[in-house]
Design an enzyme around this catalytic site. Structure first.
Site, PDB file in Angstrom:
ATOM      1  N   ARG A  21       0.823  -1.215   0.000  1.00 14.32           N
ATOM      2  CA  ARG A  21       0.000   0.000   0.000  1.00 14.32           C
ATOM      3  C   ARG A  21       0.855   1.263   0.000  1.00 14.32           C
ATOM      4  NH1 ARG A  21      -3.137  -0.258   5.017  1.00 14.32           N
ATOM      5  NH2 ARG A  21      -1.306  -1.407   5.667  1.00 14.32           N
ATOM      6  N   ASN A  39      -6.119  -2.567   2.443  1.00 13.54           N
ATOM      7  CA  ASN A  39      -6.141  -4.008   2.620  1.00 13.54           C
ATOM      8  C   ASN A  39      -7.583  -4.468   2.709  1.00 13.54           C
ATOM      9  OD1 ASN A  39      -3.369  -4.400   2.685  1.00 13.54           O
ATOM     10  ND2 ASN A  39      -3.236  -4.306   4.905  1.00 13.54           N
TER      11      ASN A  39
END
Length: 91
Positions: A21, A39
């Site tokens: 990320r 996520n």
């Protein structure tokens, strides 16, 4: 004037716990994209990217490999609606 688009991506593989990320945010910011990387409960990472078509396509190519410790198996892509989102967030 460049065409603006928005796309949603679901990245499957070893993509959680490997800095995916944060790396996606760095890449997106370099490309001047807005959106997010989060996520998902299923172990995948969801990415929303919006901006210039060329930049979104560049991020799409990057998502196919991800950062060094990731192991991308598949990237599913769908068109998304443009929003007034500012910045690129990680959640």
């Amino acid at each position: 004037m460049a065409e603006l688009i928005a796309c949603s991506f679901v990245v499957t593989g070893r993509v959680q716990g490997v800095g995916f990320r944060a790396a996606a945010r760095r890449e997106a910011r370099q490309l001047d994209l807005t959106g997010y990387a989060i996520n998902r409960d299923d172990g995948n990472v969801e990415v929303l990217a919006q901006g210039d078509t060329t930049a979104v396509e560049a991020l799409a190519r990057w998502l196919q490999r991800g950062p060094a410790f990731a192991e991308v198996i598949k990237v599913m892509r769908t068109d998304a609606a443009l929003s007034q989102r500012a910045g690129f967030d990680v959640g």
